[in-house]
Design a protein around this motif. Structure first.
Motif, PDB file in Angstrom:
ATOM      1  N   VAL A   1      74.385  18.938   4.075  1.00 54.34           N
ATOM      2  CA  VAL A   1      74.036  20.348   4.030  1.00 54.34           C
ATOM      3  C   VAL A   1      75.261  21.176   3.622  1.00 54.34           C
ATOM      4  O   VAL A   1      75.144  22.106   2.821  1.00 54.34           O
ATOM      5  CB  VAL A   1      73.482  20.815   5.396  1.00 54.34           C
ATOM      6  CG1 VAL A   1      73.278  22.314   5.408  1.00 54.34           C
ATOM      7  CG2 VAL A   1      72.189  20.106   5.729  1.00 54.34           C
ATOM      8  N   GLU A   2      76.420  20.818   4.165  1.00 52.49           N
ATOM      9  CA  GLU A   2      77.627  21.578   3.828  1.00 52.49           C
ATOM     10  C   GLU A   2      77.990  21.414   2.357  1.00 52.49           C
ATOM     11  O   GLU A   2      78.456  22.363   1.723  1.00 52.49           O
ATOM     12  CB  GLU A   2      78.789  21.182   4.729  1.00 52.49           C
ATOM     13  CG  GLU A   2      78.579  21.583   6.177  1.00 52.49           C
ATOM     14  CD  GLU A   2      78.228  23.048   6.353  1.00 52.49           C
ATOM     15  OE1 GLU A   2      78.868  23.917   5.716  1.00 52.49           O
ATOM     16  OE2 GLU A   2      77.296  23.337   7.128  1.00 52.49           O
ATOM     17  N   ALA A   5      75.685  23.628   0.448  1.00 55.87           N
ATOM     18  CA  ALA A   5      76.095  25.027   0.612  1.00 55.87           C
ATOM     19  C   ALA A   5      77.308  25.335  -0.267  1.00 55.87           C
ATOM     20  O   ALA A   5      77.377  26.398  -0.899  1.00 55.87           O
ATOM     21  CB  ALA A   5      76.402  25.309   2.077  1.00 55.87           C
ATOM     22  N   TRP A   6      78.255  24.399  -0.327  1.00 57.36           N
ATOM     23  CA  TRP A   6      79.436  24.585  -1.168  1.00 57.36           C
ATOM     24  C   TRP A   6      79.032  24.687  -2.641  1.00 57.36           C
ATOM     25  O   TRP A   6      79.517  25.555  -3.371  1.00 57.36           O
ATOM     26  CB  TRP A   6      80.404  23.431  -0.954  1.00 57.36           C
ATOM     27  CG  TRP A   6      81.660  23.556  -1.765  1.00 57.36           C
ATOM     28  CD1 TRP A   6      82.787  24.235  -1.422  1.00 57.36           C
ATOM     29  CD2 TRP A   6      81.893  23.016  -3.065  1.00 57.36           C
ATOM     30  NE1 TRP A   6      83.719  24.134  -2.428  1.00 57.36           N
ATOM     31  CE2 TRP A   6      83.192  23.404  -3.452  1.00 57.36           C
ATOM     32  CE3 TRP A   6      81.128  22.252  -3.950  1.00 57.36           C
ATOM     33  CZ2 TRP A   6      83.742  23.042  -4.676  1.00 57.36           C
ATOM     34  CZ3 TRP A   6      81.683  21.887  -5.171  1.00 57.36           C
ATOM     35  CH2 TRP A   6      82.976  22.278  -5.513  1.00 57.36           C
ATOM     36  N   SER A   8      76.149  25.622  -3.848  1.00 53.93           N
ATOM     37  CA  SER A   8      75.456  26.892  -4.045  1.00 53.93           C
ATOM     38  C   SER A   8      76.447  28.040  -4.218  1.00 53.93           C
ATOM     39  O   SER A   8      76.293  28.881  -5.108  1.00 53.93           O
ATOM     40  CB  SER A   8      74.526  27.170  -2.859  1.00 53.93           C
ATOM     41  OG  SER A   8      73.946  28.447  -2.991  1.00 53.93           O
ATOM     42  N   ARG A   9      77.463  28.066  -3.376  1.00 53.96           N
ATOM     43  CA  ARG A   9      78.464  29.136  -3.494  1.00 53.96           C
ATOM     44  C   ARG A   9      79.206  29.027  -4.830  1.00 53.96           C
ATOM     45  O   ARG A   9      79.476  30.049  -5.476  1.00 53.96           O
ATOM     46  CB  ARG A   9      79.439  29.079  -2.326  1.00 53.96           C
ATOM     47  CG  ARG A   9      78.847  29.613  -1.021  1.00 53.96           C
ATOM     48  CD  ARG A   9      79.886  29.757   0.084  1.00 53.96           C
ATOM     49  NE  ARG A   9      80.453  28.490   0.524  1.00 53.96           N
ATOM     50  CZ  ARG A   9      79.909  27.693   1.443  1.00 53.96           C
ATOM     51  NH1 ARG A   9      78.785  28.034   2.037  1.00 53.96           N
ATOM     52  NH2 ARG A   9      80.495  26.569   1.774  1.00 53.96           N
ATOM     53  N   ASP A  15      75.347  32.088  -0.583  1.00 56.52           N
ATOM     54  CA  ASP A  15      75.035  31.089   0.429  1.00 56.52           C
ATOM     55  C   ASP A  15      73.553  30.737   0.365  1.00 56.52           C
ATOM     56  O   ASP A  15      72.728  31.531  -0.115  1.00 56.52           O
ATOM     57  CB  ASP A  15      75.358  31.623   1.832  1.00 56.52           C
ATOM     58  CG  ASP A  15      76.852  31.672   2.095  1.00 56.52           C
ATOM     59  OD1 ASP A  15      77.564  30.783   1.598  1.00 56.52           O
ATOM     60  OD2 ASP A  15      77.287  32.601   2.800  1.00 56.52           O
ATOM     61  N   LEU A  16      73.228  29.561   0.831  1.00 55.26           N
ATOM     62  CA  LEU A  16      71.832  29.147   0.925  1.00 55.26           C
ATOM     63  C   LEU A  16      71.173  29.820   2.124  1.00 55.26           C
ATOM     64  O   LEU A  16      71.820  30.028   3.158  1.00 55.26           O
ATOM     65  CB  LEU A  16      71.740  27.623   1.090  1.00 55.26           C
ATOM     66  CG  LEU A  16      72.248  26.774  -0.059  1.00 55.26           C
ATOM     67  CD1 LEU A  16      72.273  25.302   0.354  1.00 55.26           C
ATOM     68  CD2 LEU A  16      71.375  26.957  -1.296  1.00 55.26           C
ATOM     69  N   THR A  17      69.895  30.126   1.978  1.00 57.48           N
ATOM     70  CA  THR A  17      69.136  30.629   3.117  1.00 57.48           C
ATOM     71  C   THR A  17      68.875  29.462   4.068  1.00 57.48           C
ATOM     72  O   THR A  17      68.990  28.295   3.668  1.00 57.48           O
ATOM     73  CB  THR A  17      67.787  31.221   2.670  1.00 57.48           C
ATOM     74  OG1 THR A  17      66.967  30.155   2.168  1.00 57.48           O
ATOM     75  CG2 THR A  17      67.972  32.302   1.604  1.00 57.48           C
ATOM     76  N   GLU A  20      66.436  27.122   2.503  1.00 58.13           N
ATOM     77  CA  GLU A  20      67.027  26.369   1.397  1.00 58.13           C
ATOM     78  C   GLU A  20      67.923  25.260   1.919  1.00 58.13           C
ATOM     79  O   GLU A  20      67.957  24.169   1.343  1.00 58.13           O
ATOM     80  CB  GLU A  20      67.826  27.310   0.486  1.00 58.13           C
ATOM     81  CG  GLU A  20      66.965  28.248  -0.328  1.00 58.13           C
ATOM     82  CD  GLU A  20      67.759  29.312  -1.056  1.00 58.13           C
ATOM     83  OE1 GLU A  20      67.279  29.786  -2.100  1.00 58.13           O
ATOM     84  OE2 GLU A  20      68.866  29.683  -0.591  1.00 58.13           O
ATOM     85  N   ARG A  21      68.651  25.523   2.991  1.00 57.69           N
ATOM     86  CA  ARG A  21      69.521  24.505   3.588  1.00 57.69           C
ATOM     87  C   ARG A  21      68.709  23.305   4.062  1.00 57.69           C
ATOM     88  O   ARG A  21      69.145  22.161   3.929  1.00 57.69           O
ATOM     89  CB  ARG A  21      70.323  25.086   4.747  1.00 57.69           C
ATOM     90  CG  ARG A  21      71.410  26.051   4.307  1.00 57.69           C
ATOM     91  CD  ARG A  21      72.097  26.717   5.487  1.00 57.69           C
ATOM     92  NE  ARG A  21      72.916  25.795   6.237  1.00 57.69           N
ATOM     93  CZ  ARG A  21      74.202  25.536   6.011  1.00 57.69           C
ATOM     94  NH1 ARG A  21      74.822  26.161   5.023  1.00 57.69           N
ATOM     95  NH2 ARG A  21      74.876  24.684   6.749  1.00 57.69           N
TER      96      ARG A  21
END
Length: 112
Positions: A1-2, A5-6, A8-9, A15-17, A20-21
């Motif tokens: 997940v991290e 998120a990285w 996505s940024r 950031d992911l919602t 989305e995460r």
């Protein structure tokens, strides 16, 4: 997940919602497994001896390289020493199943 998120940024600038995460984390995990499996299949064509052990050594290698190495090194998970022994054992066993399944699928696709 991290990692998702990285990405996505970096790519989307946001950031992911939470919803989305829930999707992106497992999707990225399965995608990386598919890429590793494809690499295993290609390597097995060039050096068939890598299939010894029915894919289990491959699964363990993925576990060591990713779960115990690269992912913590990137700061995406806590360092291995911060996890209890049973978590390492369960992850290693799950990757043995992954490796065995990868080899079974490879053999099935090859018809051998």
């Amino acid at each position: 997940v991290e990692a998702a998120a990285w990405i996505s940024r970096a790519l989307l600038g946001r950031d992911l919602t939470p919803d989305e995460r829930k999707v992106a984390g497992p999707l990225l995990h399965y995608l990386s497994g598919a890429v590793a499996g494809a690499a295993y299949g290609a390597l097995a064509e060039m050096a068939p001896r890598v299939t010894a052990g029915g894919g289990v050594p491959f699964g363990l290698a993925v576990w060591l390289a990713a779960d115990e190495g690269l992912v913590p090194l990137l700061g995406l998970t806590p360092p291995p020493q911060d996890n209890p022994p049973h978590r390492h054992l369960l992850a290693a066993l799950a990757h043995c199943v992954y490796g065995g399944t990868t080899e079974a699928v490879r053999r099935g696709l090859r018809g051998s």
